[in-house]
Design an enzyme around this catalytic site. Structure first.
Site, PDB file in Angstrom:
ATOM      1  N   ASN A 258       8.310  -2.793  -4.532  1.00 25.52           N
ATOM      2  CA  ASN A 258       8.563  -2.825  -3.093  1.00 25.52           C
ATOM      3  C   ASN A 258       7.813  -3.996  -2.461  1.00 25.52           C
ATOM      4  O   ASN A 258       6.616  -4.154  -2.679  1.00 25.52           O
ATOM      5  CB  ASN A 258       8.086  -1.485  -2.494  1.00 25.52           C
ATOM      6  N   SER A 261       4.994  -2.444   0.505  1.00 24.73           N
ATOM      7  CA  SER A 261       4.502  -1.129   0.095  1.00 24.73           C
ATOM      8  C   SER A 261       3.190  -0.791   0.787  1.00 24.73           C
ATOM      9  O   SER A 261       2.242  -1.581   0.780  1.00 24.73           O
ATOM     10  CB  SER A 261       4.294  -1.113  -1.425  1.00 24.73           C
ATOM     11  N   SER A 262       3.124   0.395   1.377  1.00 27.28           N
ATOM     12  CA  SER A 262       1.872   0.861   1.991  1.00 27.28           C
ATOM     13  C   SER A 262       0.881   1.199   0.887  1.00 27.28           C
ATOM     14  O   SER A 262       1.170   2.007   0.020  1.00 27.28           O
ATOM     15  CB  SER A 262       2.113   2.112   2.846  1.00 27.28           C
ATOM     16  N   GLY A 509       2.313   6.494  -2.056  1.00 29.38           N
ATOM     17  CA  GLY A 509       3.352   6.520  -3.082  1.00 29.38           C
ATOM     18  C   GLY A 509       2.842   6.971  -4.433  1.00 29.38           C
ATOM     19  O   GLY A 509       1.781   6.554  -4.867  1.00 29.38           O
TER      20      GLY A 509
END
Length: 513
Positions: A258, A261-262, A509
């Site tokens: 991603n 992405s966090s 995630g």
């Protein structure tokens, strides 16, 4: 083939390459079953169910290089623990052998892992990302923005049917298709009508779309109160929504899964000034109002290790690339040592073949970050101090250590120029910085000792210092955002109100490779 056979011999079997694949039972004897399946080369070729005896690609598929799919037979051991009760999971098909697709998976006749996956697959192929399972909405990331799903008309439709004019004698969700807007609408109604605090949990693996989903939820919750009238959006609403880019700039990074992405978890609490139901009734309202008054954010599990290292195809936090992509005239205002530097000038950052995230260049993103910082009051000296803290982190990454020629067990700083820069940025004498990075303090009883570090431990100490500076800067920024957005400090209409809360938990995630 009869309709009965089409529904009773259509099954799913486990595949080491594709998870589950659809097949047809030919014969069963004891704990063995002979099954016919297609010999697939790629999972994108697998349909939701098998129909007919021949599976040939269409003309358009042939142009894309897709070939005829052959048939193969093999024996399945029903004693395999994968098959619960020694039974192959049945497909949800009609008498013609076609998949029965459902909006709500509690309506599946045969509910199991394969059925869930193939129902989602069928909807995803049609460009339908949302599917319902009772009160849970499952989203399959389409990796593109589907404009018609998030139009103002759609936003208002869900607010109208689930909040303002909801069906009283039936499940109001039956009037709408599965959508993340139903989650936000029902949470708003639960707060405004039932007077209960609400929480929305957003979970999934990296790249599943959690960050984007939270933004969609926040935007819709802010708009529900206006009844579709965009003109009713307040400065508080704008400030709450505009704080998102800051958290993304300082807390998100590119990963192999991603680009945005966090790398931290967050719990956002939207605060609402809720109207007393009795007062609403006297005012002729069937639904009490709930006005967004502010927000708070709690963060946790920031991925500190990404500050000092990342995989070759990944990046560290966006803010570093944004800062280094800024014009030299702007960089000079923060620190003149940034002039004529780029990503490769700093070890912690390094080369990246990516210079844009979600369609915007890093330099463009930096201006958006500065604008968002200004909204929450970070400008002038505060902005300069924040950027110089980032510069300290960058310079610590360039610090190199060598063996002390007078004692091979001790370390010295070999890059004097980098040491001078760090000392300048920190506003302390360089001797103090050098001792802090090459010695550790040990307290024993009432005595304090200085113990020299070797090269490896000195480098570890430097990296730990860099991670701690960035972590503290991130925490300070989150607190600054909270001060600028919380209802207690900014909602002038009723600052002493007992605010209702809708919480959005974005779980970090999780991956299983």
């Amino acid at each position: 083939m009869s309709g009965s056979e089409n529904t009773t011999n259509r099954v799913y079997v486990i595949s080491k390459d594709f998870g589950w694949i659809p097949g047809k039972v030919l014969t069963t004897e004891g704990s063995k079953a002979k099954v016919e399946v297609r010999d697939y080369e790629e999972d994108i070729h697998i349909p939701a169910c098998e129909v007919g005896e021949i599976l040939n690609p269409s003309t358009s598929q042939k142009k894309r290089g897709i070939k005829n799919v052959g048939v193969k037979e093999f024996e399945v051991n029903l004693k395999d623990k994968t098959y619960a009760g020694g039974v192959l999971p049945l497909q949800n098909v009609d008498e013609d052998g076609k998949l029965i697709e459902v909006d709500d998976m509690v309506d599946l006749s045969f509910l199991h892992e394969a059925a869930i996956l193939y129902n989602l697959k069928a909807r995803h192929a049609k460009g339908i990302p949302y599917t319902r399972t009772g009160d849970i909405v499952i989203a399959v990331n389409p990796y593109q923005w589907i404009t018609e799903l998030y139009s103002e008309e759609v936003r208002c439709t869900y607010a109208d049917k689930l909040v303002w004019n909801a069906t009283q004698d039936a499940d109001p969700k039956s009037d709408v298709n599965p959508h993340v807007y139903e989650t936000s609408s029902l949470a708003y109604r639960g707060l405004a009508v039932d007077g209960q605090h609400q929480s929305i949990l957003v979970s999934g693996e990296s790249g599943a779309g959690k960050t984007e989903t939270v933004k969609i939820l926040m935007s819709h919750l802010a708009s529900v109160q206006s009844g579709g009238n965009e003109g009713l959006k307040s400065e508080i609403v704008e400030r709450v929504l505009d704080s998102n880019p800051l958290l993304e700039a300082f807390g998100n990074a590119k990963t192999v899964r991603n680009d945005n992405s966090s790398r931290f978890g967050k719990f956002i609490q939207l605060q609402f000034d809720t109207e007393d139901p009795t007062h609403a009734a006297f005012s002729g309202k069937s639904i009490p109002s709930a006005i967004l008054a502010g927000s708070k954010c709690e963060t946790y599990l920031l991925e500190k290790s990404r500050v000092i290292s990342h995989e070759d195809e990944e990046r560290t936090y966006h803010i570093f690339y944004q800062l280094l992509a800024a014009p030299d005239s702007l960089k000079e205002k923060f620190w003149d040592g940034l002039v004529n530097t780029d990503n490769q000038s700093f070890t912690y950052v390094g080369y990246s073949d990516t210079d844009s995230i979600e369609g915007k260049k890093d330099g463009e993103r930096f201006q958006l970050t500065l604008d968002a910082l200004a909204i929450v009051g970070v400008k002038d000296d505060k902005l300069r101090d924040l950027m110089r803290a980032l510069c300290i982190v960058l310079q610590l990454g360039n610090m190199c250590f060598d063996v002390d020629p007078n004692n091979e067990e001790n370390a010295i700083i070999a890059t004097i120029e980098e040491l001078d820069s760090v000392a300048e940025l920190m506003g302390v004498e360089k001797d103090i910085v050098e001792k802090a990075l090459t010695e550790r303090t040990v307290t024993a009883r009432n005595e304090v000792f200085k113990v020299p570090l070797n090269v490896e431990k000195a480098q570890d100490s430097c990296n730990a210092f860099a991670k701690e500076i960035y972590s503290n800067a991130f925490d300070w920024l989150v607190q600054t955002i909270n001060n600028a957005t919380c209802a207690e400090n900014n909602y002038e209409e009723n600052p002493s109100a007992d605010f209702g809360m809708i919480g959005l938990l974005d779980i970090f995630g999780f991956e299983s490779f």
